[in-house]
Design a protein around this motif. Structure first.
Motif, PDB file in Angstrom:
ATOM      1  N   ALA A  15       2.661 -18.712 -26.556  1.00 47.28           N
ATOM      2  CA  ALA A  15       1.252 -18.605 -26.964  1.00 47.28           C
ATOM      3  C   ALA A  15       0.510 -17.719 -25.966  1.00 47.28           C
ATOM      4  N   PRO A  16      -0.552 -17.057 -26.413  1.00 51.17           N
ATOM      5  CA  PRO A  16      -1.298 -16.164 -25.511  1.00 51.17           C
ATOM      6  C   PRO A  16      -1.872 -16.882 -24.290  1.00 51.17           C
ATOM      7  N   ASP A  17      -2.201 -18.158 -24.409  1.00 45.31           N
ATOM      8  CA  ASP A  17      -2.786 -18.870 -23.276  1.00 45.31           C
ATOM      9  C   ASP A  17      -1.747 -19.535 -22.373  1.00 45.31           C
ATOM     10  N   ASP A  18      -0.450 -19.408 -22.709  1.00 48.51           N
ATOM     11  CA  ASP A  18       0.606 -19.955 -21.854  1.00 48.51           C
ATOM     12  C   ASP A  18       0.724 -19.144 -20.571  1.00 48.51           C
ATOM     13  N   GLU A  19       0.978 -19.835 -19.483  1.00 46.31           N
ATOM     14  CA  GLU A  19       1.185 -19.161 -18.201  1.00 46.31           C
ATOM     15  C   GLU A  19       2.677 -18.918 -18.019  1.00 46.31           C
TER      16      GLU A  19
END
Length: 54
Positions: A15-19
């Motif tokens: 996901a785009p917000d995963d680090e």
């Protein structure tokens, strides 16, 4: 070899917000999906019988 194929099948796009690092191709969030896929690969006769009933 079987385990690598299962990991590739169970991996999802990050996901785009995963680090995660930039080079990440996929993310496996839980082992449950790997265990289910491993069961079907180890016992293909059971999978075939379930597909016939379904």
């Amino acid at each position: 070899m079987r385990l690598l194929l299962l990991i590739e099948a169970a991996a999802q796009d990050p996901a785009p917000d995963d680090e995660v690092p930039d080079q990440t191709v996929g993310v496996v969030r839980t082992q449950v999906r790997l265990q289910k896929l491993d069961f079907w690969v180890r016992y293909p006769d059971f999978l075939a019988s379930q597909l016939m009933v379904w």
